[in-house]
Design an enzyme around this catalytic site. Structure first.
Site, PDB file in Angstrom:
ATOM      1  N   GLU A 127      -7.082 -34.445  12.993  1.00 51.92           N
ATOM      2  CA  GLU A 127      -7.986 -35.170  12.092  1.00 51.92           C
ATOM      3  C   GLU A 127      -8.312 -34.354  10.856  1.00 51.92           C
ATOM      4  OE1 GLU A 127     -11.103 -36.798  14.505  1.00 51.92           O
ATOM      5  OE2 GLU A 127      -9.638 -37.635  15.903  1.00 51.92           O
ATOM      6  N   PRO A 131       4.616 -35.738  12.570  1.00 49.01           N
ATOM      7  CA  PRO A 131       5.673 -35.724  11.573  1.00 49.01           C
ATOM      8  C   PRO A 131       5.274 -34.946  10.324  1.00 49.01           C
ATOM      9  CG  PRO A 131       5.210 -37.975  12.307  1.00 49.01           C
ATOM     10  CD  PRO A 131       4.132 -37.106  12.831  1.00 49.01           C
ATOM     11  N   GLU A 189     -14.075 -42.642  27.665  1.00 50.78           N
ATOM     12  CA  GLU A 189     -14.254 -41.385  26.941  1.00 50.78           C
ATOM     13  C   GLU A 189     -14.387 -40.273  27.970  1.00 50.78           C
ATOM     14  OE1 GLU A 189     -14.154 -40.237  23.704  1.00 50.78           O
ATOM     15  OE2 GLU A 189     -14.258 -38.385  24.862  1.00 50.78           O
ATOM     16  N   GLU A 249     -13.358 -44.280  10.903  1.00 50.04           N
ATOM     17  CA  GLU A 249     -14.654 -43.656  11.203  1.00 50.04           C
ATOM     18  C   GLU A 249     -15.036 -42.582  10.173  1.00 50.04           C
ATOM     19  OE1 GLU A 249     -14.032 -42.096  15.091  1.00 50.04           O
ATOM     20  OE2 GLU A 249     -12.666 -40.549  14.412  1.00 50.04           O
TER      21      GLU A 249
END
Lengths: 690, 690
Positions: free
Chosen positions: B189, B206, B393, B496
């Site tokens: 992220e 990638p 989660e 998000e």
């Protein structure tokens, strides 16, 4: 994924105290501790961000040179230590002292720093504690982690260290770096890359950096004891991050608390020479633990070595074996005739006749080959004032070597051997470790297990008054202060690459080494190939004068005359300088230097008042000027100047050399013309006037 | 150190056969095998150098694009496999076939390659064997290692893989790259960095590269099964090298022979869109092992999710708890009213009220919170044609999750849940693994242990006809071909970050994702935030039209309507498009695109003849033209064009949107004006004429 917000959504119910925490990057970090260097040149601050992540930052003369850089650890068996910290305490102190090197580049070393100790404590979970100790000098910063004894962390199994070095400031974005790749198969033996700092990939230390404004930075470590070496991986931009050398069993480091890590060091200077002049690394090592080490005398040596690299003879036995009784005697005779105290003998022992590279389990460190009467040769040498330099090539079979270590050192001691060159010829990651239970593992040359091995060898050797010169070593981190019998190492491309390297060392290699590899300590580069020829009569990128300069530029307390005896006979002027140049110094200056372009070193003989100057250049002709401000006022000095002749050029003929003698005084300027691949060497003999 | 010469000096006596070997880098490598792609576009050669080191190299249309790149392995307990090889055999074959995706971007996939298999055998030592299998397509190369069953290597304990990717050719030195750092705490992220290729540090795959001549290259892997993920570390210049994600126990991979590694993949194209059009990754995965998977239907969903990211409600229980019976019913009602088949419910279960981040051991995957009547809500939904999307989660407490896995999936199945979103919110390197003997270890999200975990979840879910949408996942390597219930993942910065990211996703984020992250497979980006507002009413870098475009550009068989129901009510035009746009396609084209600047995708509804076009841009206003060459000849199409209004600009107001309807035909050109942060979405309804 999830933000801190999301985490807070969960935490808010039970942990009201945390509610004020905004999302991660929104939080301005809070400065929790600061410390400045004695003269205020450097200032360091410790911050905690809104997630309790600690960071340090450094300013130099008020400008930020290291932006906030994270601290912490990953473990293989426990949550990382990296966030959720509070400051549990801090203290500071000042030290201002001097100490003396038994041998070295400087006799006395000043050690003047302000120290800040911060204790970090986790707010939640296991509430582990971690100390970080910062020592701030005017020319640099050293810091280390100290793991206190605590029930929540009895044994640290470190998966990696999270220490960052975020190079900052106006010049950072276009900063240059000189580096060799860390974690590659050929250990430290790479050509130096000169790139932008933001094009560094993963580098060994010392890593030398030059900001656009001329600020020079060297990142390295000190006192690498029972820990893994630190490589530096660039994360993004000019932010670098520690990567520890691997360990075969998972953790890169396993230590029982309490323990301290090596020091992470940052030297800042206005010039390349300023980096070399720093004593930070030595100062951050523990004082001499060996006591009187006068049994080691800095010395020059010749050896049965270059002839193997030229393919004139072999390490292995047979028709071409180099280490025969007759051949070693030939070197002893040459050494005795020229006042050279040492003769290295490689290929002297049993074990070279098989696949020893990366294996080494056939080596016997107590058995000479049948064609070598080593005791006889040693006696022959001793009668002529010469000593044998031992050689322990392990081929990377380190456990095998350890199994013979005591006996091998006893054997050497019995022969009067005072210095042993060790060797670990195996590719990186291929050191063979055989545990007591028979498990075989493959370790790295610079991992924790080898850090331990090298100190085992050094301390066992010290008991027998033997000095160690490690080849294919772990990098130098100043441990010669603590163990002064660890006198030199390889750990870079040395002269041997001029025999067979593809490519050979380039003309600016030594001017690069001077401000990169040499920042870590003495190198057994093995200079003095006066023939200027490698294998197959191929030229090397050097003039004759440059070969002389190397004895001054590339410091080592053991310096080889690498060439064949018959070659020295052809160049008596050169031999005269090499015989004269000392190997132990009371003072060192760096009159000029630019990384990878040129370097001039001036050193004062520890046994007298003479000075020696050496300059090396690159592939450009250039003229260097050296102001003799280091000489005693009002005193005559006879300067013997060995410089490139007008037609010298390594591409055509590097041999033309002019030897010029004149009288000079303090404040005079020497003008040294350097040819392509050139150098200059100057002997300044102190005369009357004082 | 030592040269091969020195080694040879030793070897010459006993191993006469090796005498001819010259020193390492002097040796011209010998080509031992070659293979070309079916149309001859690509050609691959395998070389062995004088030390027996294998390498591969690739030419494209005759020009070298991958220079000789090394192959091999380090082991923790055995000598490396990297040199000393001979070619023990080779074979080749051709495959030309097509197969059908049960769902996806294309219905049929052509698989046409020439395969070369080389068997390498060590000349000395243990004489181990290693196969390398190369599949050469016209648009790329995949290769993998195959470890044969052999007594000398029963178990491979891989310390690292030595595979290299040396990007070559005239454009390599100034090539650009788009990359995120591999091995950092925030997993995948990160904002994409756009740098020169020679400034890449350590990257995830990638990895997208553009040479100066416009050649695009994507480096990645396929079929990551029971192995560690590959990161790419730049060694020097434009030479990259595999680094495997760590393993807590030493080896990064432990496998019993025989086994195969994942495929290392290189896609070559003349454009960014060409990279996306390649089917290499899917082709290199094994065919569907699940059989009939019609129980999974690609679908859209809404969910109790964005409101938590806006801080309107919480995952944890209490006053602000989002997943209450009443609130979930509200989403069910919205879904039912708009024909949306799924409602995601996050924060539905017990375990969110403590420190779950990076811990997760309090989660109970069978127990809803007391304020949620989950069975009742599921029945309520079912009665309205809506299904619940489950949420597991783990907080990185993976062993804890595994201990409940079967029961958790049974419970979900009992509620009629057909898709579960999993989550692994813990920093990289912090996944908690508890072995049967009670040993606790910390693993990486993308190491071998987690590769195994994810397939365990996917196969256990498949038994219960449940599809998996993994967040904080291991990266996608095309395993949806083999396990078609692994329908989507996160694995990049999704929507998000527009709620709370610091910084938020930049305007060109999606035009970067399209040719980087999306090359690996479907992403649950969660588009459709029509309010264009994040937490605290902060703007996001998008126009309204761009939010619609994302449904076409960023492919996933599960697509969220991420925004709050009340916001969709305010933008009925936008909602109309979102309701209409399919999530399953029979064909996909990329009419235009430049990495990080703009991207246009055209996709054909799998359930009919309609086409949809989506374009996204960056922070520049620009006009894109799309030639409708993919439409059926002679047929009318009604184009509903959703484009940025003249005053749209994400910096001020991204909402102005023009909806225009007109008739178009094959070969017509659509002109799409994109605002700053803008986009365009087009529905092309097939009419008469065929």
């Amino acid at each position: 994924m999830v933000s801190l917000t999301r985490r807070l959504g969960a935490l808010v119910v039970l942990a009201v105290v945390l509610v004020a925490l905004p999302a991660l990057a929104e939080t301005p970090a809070k400065v929790v501790a600061t410390i400045a260097s004695p003269a205020g040149t450097l200032a360091l601050r410790v911050e905690l961000d809104g997630e309790g992540r600690p960071a340090y930052a450094v300013t130099r003369r008020g400008a930020e040179v290291i932006a906030p850089s994270r601290l912490g650890f990953l473990f293989t068996d426990a949550p990382k230590m990296e966030r959720g910290f509070t400051l549990a305490g801090q203290s500071s102190r000042t030290v201002d002292e001097t100490w003396e090197q038994p041998w070295g580049e400087w006799r006395t070393i000043a050690n003047h720093f302000n120290e800040l100790r911060v204790r970090l404590k986790e707010k939640a979970g296991a509430a582990r504690e971690l100390d970080v100790v910062f020592r701030v000098y005017d020319d640099g910063v050293g810091f280390r982690y100290e793991f206190p004894d605590q029930p929540q962390l009895k044994t640290a199994r470190i998966a990696d260290e999270l220490t960052e070095f975020a190079v900052a400031g106006p010049g950072a974005a276009s900063a240059e770096a000189w580096w060799i790749p860390g974690g590659e198969w050929n250990r430290y033996e790479y050509l130096y890359q000169h790139t932008r700092l933001d094009a560094v990939a993963q580098a060994h230390t010392p890593l030398t950096i030059r900001l656009a404004d001329g600020t020079h930075i060297a990142l390295h470590e000190a006192a690498l004891v029972d820990y893994s070496s630190m490589w530096l991986r660039r994360v993004e931009g000019t932010r670098l991050k520690a990567v520890l050398s691997p360990g075969a069993q998972g953790p890169k480091v396993v230590r029982a608390a309490p323990f301290t890590t090596p020091w992470r060091t940052l030297i800042f200077a206005d010039s390349a020479g300023g980096l070399y002049q720093s004593h930070l690394e030595l100062n951050l090592n523990e004082p001499n633990k060996l006591g009187d080490v006068s049994w080691f005398t800095p010395q020059k040596f010749v050896g049965v070595w270059w002839e193997m690299h030229l393919d004139h003879s072999t390490w292995s036995t047979g028709r071409k074996h180099g280490a025969t009784t007759a051949n070693v005697r030939r070197y002893v005779d040459f050494a005795a005739a020229n006042g050279i105290p040492g003769v290295l003998v490689e290929g002297w022992n049993v074990g070279w006749d098989g696949q020893w590279f990366g294996n080494g389990n056939d080596f016997d460190f107590k058995r000479p080959t049948p064609d070598l009467d080593l005791p006889g040769v040693a006696a022959y040498a001793k009668a002529r004032g010469v000593g044998i330099i031992g050689h322990h090539e392990t081929g990377g079979g380190v456990s095998h070597y350890e199994s013979q270590l005591g006996a091998a050192l006893d054997y050497a001691q019995g022969l009067g051997i005072g210095v042993i060159k060790t060797g670990y010829v195996a590719d990186a990651g291929q050191v063979e470790r055989v545990d007591p239970d028979g498990t075989t593992l493959r370790e790295w040359h610079d991992g924790q297990w080898m850090a331990r091995h090298h100190l085992l060898v050094v301390t066992e050797a010290a008991k027998r008054h033997i000095a160690i010169d490690s080849h294919e070593p772990i990098k130098d981190t100043g441990l010669r202060r603590t163990y002064p019998n660890w006198v030199a190492r390889e750990g870079a491309r040395g002269m041997e690459y001029n025999a067979w390297g593809e490519p050979k060392n380039p003309p600016n290699h030594e001017a690069t080494l001077a401000f990169t590899r040499m920042l870590s300590g003495p190198m057994d580069f093995t200079p003095g190939v006066v023939s200027l020829r490698g294998k197959g009569d191929t030229p090397i990128a050097s003039t004759l004068a440059k070969q002389l300069a190397l004895y001054v530029v590339l410091y080592s307390p053991v310096q080889m005359l690498a060439d064949l005896p018959e070659n020295y006979a052809k160049y008596p002027d050169a031999l005269a300088f090499i015989k004269a140049v000392p190997v132990d110094w009371s003072d060192t200056r760096v009159p000029n230097g630019e990384v990878g372009q040129y370097a001039t070193f001036a050193r004062k003989d520890r046994r007298g008042d003479d000075w020696y100057v050496g300059s090396v250049g690159d592939d450009q002709p250039r003229t260097l000027t050296v102001t003799l401000d280091f000489l005693d006022a009002g005193r005559d000095y006879t300067a013997h100047i060995y410089r490139d002749g007008p037609n010298a050029d390594w591409h055509t003929d590097g041999h033309p050399m002019i030897v010029e003698t004149r009288t000079v005084h303090q404040g005079d300027t020497l003008t040294l013309p350097l040819a392509r691949g050139g150098g200059a060497a100057v002997q300044l003999v102190a005369g009357k006037g004082r």
